[in-house]
Design an enzyme around this catalytic site. Sequence first.
Site, PDB file in Angstrom:
ATOM      1  N   ARG A 184      -1.284   2.601  -0.382  1.00 30.23           N
ATOM      2  CA  ARG A 184      -2.569   3.135  -0.855  1.00 30.23           C
ATOM      3  C   ARG A 184      -3.231   2.175  -1.835  1.00 30.23           C
ATOM      4  O   ARG A 184      -4.086   2.584  -2.612  1.00 30.23           O
ATOM      5  CB  ARG A 184      -2.398   4.504  -1.484  1.00 30.23           C
ATOM      6  CG  ARG A 184      -1.345   4.562  -2.577  1.00 30.23           C
ATOM      7  CD  ARG A 184      -1.373   5.913  -3.210  1.00 30.23           C
ATOM      8  NE  ARG A 184      -0.225   6.109  -4.069  1.00 30.23           N
ATOM      9  CZ  ARG A 184      -0.050   7.159  -4.830  1.00 30.23           C
ATOM     10  NH1 ARG A 184      -0.966   8.107  -4.837  1.00 30.23           N
ATOM     11  NH2 ARG A 184       1.009   7.303  -5.575  1.00 30.23           N
ATOM     12  N   LYS A 222      -6.513   1.455  -6.061  1.00 31.45           N
ATOM     13  CA  LYS A 222      -5.403   2.349  -5.710  1.00 31.45           C
ATOM     14  C   LYS A 222      -5.989   3.678  -5.282  1.00 31.45           C
ATOM     15  O   LYS A 222      -6.704   4.314  -6.062  1.00 31.45           O
ATOM     16  CB  LYS A 222      -4.477   2.536  -6.913  1.00 31.45           C
ATOM     17  CG  LYS A 222      -3.268   3.430  -6.616  1.00 31.45           C
ATOM     18  CD  LYS A 222      -2.266   3.360  -7.749  1.00 31.45           C
ATOM     19  CE  LYS A 222      -1.088   4.299  -7.526  1.00 31.45           C
ATOM     20  NZ  LYS A 222      -0.119   4.201  -8.636  1.00 31.45           N
ATOM     21  N   GLY A 249      -2.758   7.658   1.911  1.00 30.29           N
ATOM     22  CA  GLY A 249      -3.425   6.514   1.282  1.00 30.29           C
ATOM     23  C   GLY A 249      -4.289   6.883   0.089  1.00 30.29           C
ATOM     24  O   GLY A 249      -4.999   6.039  -0.459  1.00 30.29           O
ATOM     25  N   ARG A 303      -7.398  -1.497 -10.558  1.00 29.82           N
ATOM     26  CA  ARG A 303      -6.396  -2.133 -11.417  1.00 29.82           C
ATOM     27  C   ARG A 303      -6.629  -3.641 -11.431  1.00 29.82           C
ATOM     28  O   ARG A 303      -7.105  -4.217 -10.446  1.00 29.82           O
ATOM     29  CB  ARG A 303      -4.986  -1.864 -10.874  1.00 29.82           C
ATOM     30  CG  ARG A 303      -4.703  -0.407 -10.607  1.00 29.82           C
ATOM     31  CD  ARG A 303      -3.227  -0.135 -10.467  1.00 29.82           C
ATOM     32  NE  ARG A 303      -2.622  -0.626  -9.240  1.00 29.82           N
ATOM     33  CZ  ARG A 303      -1.407  -0.251  -8.824  1.00 29.82           C
ATOM     34  NH1 ARG A 303      -0.679   0.580  -9.568  1.00 29.82           N
ATOM     35  NH2 ARG A 303      -0.908  -0.707  -7.699  1.00 29.82           N
ATOM     36  N   ARG A 312       5.604  -8.007  -6.557  1.00 27.08           N
ATOM     37  CA  ARG A 312       6.740  -7.212  -7.040  1.00 27.08           C
ATOM     38  C   ARG A 312       8.063  -7.828  -6.591  1.00 27.08           C
ATOM     39  O   ARG A 312       8.076  -8.638  -5.651  1.00 27.08           O
ATOM     40  CB  ARG A 312       6.643  -5.792  -6.429  1.00 27.08           C
ATOM     41  CG  ARG A 312       5.346  -5.094  -6.771  1.00 27.08           C
ATOM     42  CD  ARG A 312       4.798  -4.312  -5.567  1.00 27.08           C
ATOM     43  NE  ARG A 312       3.433  -3.840  -5.861  1.00 27.08           N
ATOM     44  CZ  ARG A 312       3.169  -2.708  -6.494  1.00 27.08           C
ATOM     45  NH1 ARG A 312       4.152  -1.904  -6.841  1.00 27.08           N
ATOM     46  NH2 ARG A 312       1.935  -2.370  -6.758  1.00 27.08           N
ATOM     47  N   ASP A 354      10.443  -1.915  -5.923  1.00 32.04           N
ATOM     48  CA  ASP A 354       9.059  -2.149  -5.495  1.00 32.04           C
ATOM     49  C   ASP A 354       8.081  -1.837  -6.626  1.00 32.04           C
ATOM     50  O   ASP A 354       6.891  -2.109  -6.501  1.00 32.04           O
ATOM     51  CB  ASP A 354       8.718  -1.310  -4.251  1.00 32.04           C
ATOM     52  CG  ASP A 354       9.046   0.158  -4.434  1.00 32.04           C
ATOM     53  OD1 ASP A 354      10.226   0.471  -4.658  1.00 32.04           O
ATOM     54  OD2 ASP A 354       8.127   0.990  -4.374  1.00 32.04           O
TER      55      ASP A 354
HETATM   56  P1  AMP Z   1       5.511   4.632  -5.684  1.00 30.82           P
HETATM   57  O1  AMP Z   1       6.976   4.780  -5.945  1.00 30.82           O
HETATM   58  O2  AMP Z   1       4.687   5.814  -6.058  1.00 30.82           O
HETATM   59  O3  AMP Z   1       4.971   3.386  -6.317  1.00 30.82           O
HETATM   60  O4  AMP Z   1       5.305   4.505  -4.083  1.00 30.82           O
HETATM   61  C1  AMP Z   1       6.279   4.068  -3.189  1.00 30.82           C
HETATM   62  C2  AMP Z   1       5.662   3.643  -1.865  1.00 30.82           C
HETATM   63  O5  AMP Z   1       4.988   4.740  -1.251  1.00 30.82           O
HETATM   64  C3  AMP Z   1       4.644   2.530  -1.962  1.00 30.82           C
HETATM   65  O6  AMP Z   1       4.797   1.721  -0.824  1.00 30.82           O
HETATM   66  C4  AMP Z   1       3.327   3.274  -1.935  1.00 30.82           C
HETATM   67  O7  AMP Z   1       2.273   2.469  -1.451  1.00 30.82           O
HETATM   68  C5  AMP Z   1       3.628   4.412  -0.987  1.00 30.82           C
HETATM   69  N1  AMP Z   1       2.805   5.600  -1.235  1.00 30.82           N
HETATM   70  C6  AMP Z   1       2.905   6.480  -2.252  1.00 30.82           C
HETATM   71  N2  AMP Z   1       1.981   7.446  -2.136  1.00 30.82           N
HETATM   72  C7  AMP Z   1       1.260   7.175  -1.024  1.00 30.82           C
HETATM   73  C8  AMP Z   1       0.155   7.792  -0.379  1.00 30.82           C
HETATM   74  N3  AMP Z   1      -0.402   8.912  -0.838  1.00 30.82           N
HETATM   75  N4  AMP Z   1      -0.309   7.216   0.751  1.00 30.82           N
HETATM   76  C9  AMP Z   1       0.234   6.091   1.230  1.00 30.82           C
HETATM   77  N5  AMP Z   1       1.270   5.468   0.677  1.00 30.82           N
HETATM   78  C10 AMP Z   1       1.785   5.988  -0.442  1.00 30.82           C
HETATM   79 MG    MG Z   2       4.906   1.670  -6.194  1.00 30.11          MG
END
Ligand code: AMP
Ligand code: MG
Length: 521
Positions: free
Chosen positions: A116, A135, A148, A198, A205, A277
């Site tokens: 996203r 974001k 997303g 951002r 990462r 990540d």
């Molecule tokens: P985070 O731990 O929240 O940083 O997210 C972990 C992974 O999930 C990353 O690859 C994000 O891009 C993906 N992600 C989290 N929320 C969404 C969302 N609503 N739509 C698409 N990808 C997401």
């Molecule tokens: Mg993340």
Amino acid sequence: MSDAPVFTPSQAAWRPDAAQWVNRIAQLSAQLDAEHQVPLGTLWAGDPVPHPRWVAVNHALATDMGWPEGWHQGQGDDAALHVLSGNAVWPGMAPLATVYSGHQFGMWAGQLGDGRALLLGELSTPVGPLEVQLKGAGATPYSRRADGRAVLRSSIREYLCSEAMHGLGIPTTRALALTASPLAVRRETFETAAVVTRVAPSFIRFGHFEHFAHSRRPRHHEVLAALVDAVIAHHYPHLAEAPNRALALLDEVVRRTATLMAQWQSVGFCHGVMNTDNMSILGLTIDYGPFGFMDAFDPDHICNHSDDHGRYSWNNQPQIGYWNLRALAEALLPLIPGADEDTGPVMAVLQGYEERFPAEMLARWRAKVGLATERPEDERLVLDLLQLMARGHLDFTITFRRLCSFRSDLPVTDPANAPVRDLFLDREAFDAWAQRYQARLQAEGSVDAERAARMQRINPLYVLRNHMAETAIQKARMGDDSEVQRLHRLLQRPFDVQPGCEADADFPPDWASSIEVSCSS
Ligand code: AMP
Ligand code: MG
């Protein structure tokens, strides 16, 4: 008066000059694609949101970036409001969603990527090249069936906390703007969409390196090496001539991560999702999700409601930082000839963390209690204070702030010491500790007023407590963004007494303990 250029909205919508977009990552991606058929991501466009509106604009950051006053007020389809909501692009941008992998909660999670996030491009600015990323601008090829989007709630938290961390002097990605749309987004309940812009020198990462290390494509080590070289060339140029660049990069990231962990610990900050990540190759705080600044001090505090086993509790963060560095080291192994993870140069570099973190941490604890010199007994003194604070569930921020005004020239029980002393229910234990503290201060000839001034520059008066963010969120949901903006202003100067903001420096209200923050965002 600011001498920044002024943009009047009657002109066509303002935009940065197309030639200012450098777009190094998009170029690297194209190069890797051409040479190895392995791009670093996918050129992509945001999925437009209806009726965007500004919730917050970071004028100070925009000014640093050389953007004119009024830049956000332009009208028309390509106005900043639309570009920073993902609805339009400015000439020169090359929007890209990047691919990465990672370890989540200690397990290999495989491919993740910008699900996203959308890197609009890299802009050359008066403060150096900066990547600008949205974001919540819609699904990308890496969304893995998710939508997303980001909801207004979590976007307000990210916007405010990025800037709060910056105000505290802690390395972080920045927040340039926040827009909201009435678009419905489904989480536990229906919420509405928002987009945070951002800004950081790089959003690379640990997971980007892990991605290429784990991909079994032919010659993937060359891709990994190209990524190492690109990061060094741009962000760590002093390492370009190192005998082994991957090892030198690891060493640098070890240092920065150790410092970052000590900084987080010292303000009672819990990140909440320290997956690989979510670890920056520049040692920045990145990806604000279920983070929290502790109210009552509990070393085992878990800020993420979804973290059942407390893997990312406050106390575990430094160790998890190390765990994540090991994962990065493992990813870089193919580029370090003859290195085995448990022996040799890689282990030596990783061991640097075991020296660096405790040293950085102790330096901060010393500064927090106002010690100007170093003595072997200091660590015990600080640990005993933390233990007393934990036993009494004392407020982390308030206790350290009140300690700033401790009078070492008066008896511990003097009314002048009551503000800090009265926080401790176990007065006897506090008095015993405070006498040791007093003796230690006197031994270094500490001058109370000078020490107080020094301590007030490291012990913040204001941190972004969950209930403060929550109040801003509730108001913004009703269309009133004033509290977001007020908190942004407040947290830009977290060490300075700001008249009228007494409640922000006070204990959290009872309802604060019922706030649950999870990965849902
Ligand atoms: P985070 O731990 O929240 O940083 O997210 C972990 C992974 O999930 C990353 O690859 C994000 O891009 C993906 N992600 C989290 N929320 C969404 C969302 N609503 N739509 C698409 N990808 C997401
Ligand atoms: Mg993340």
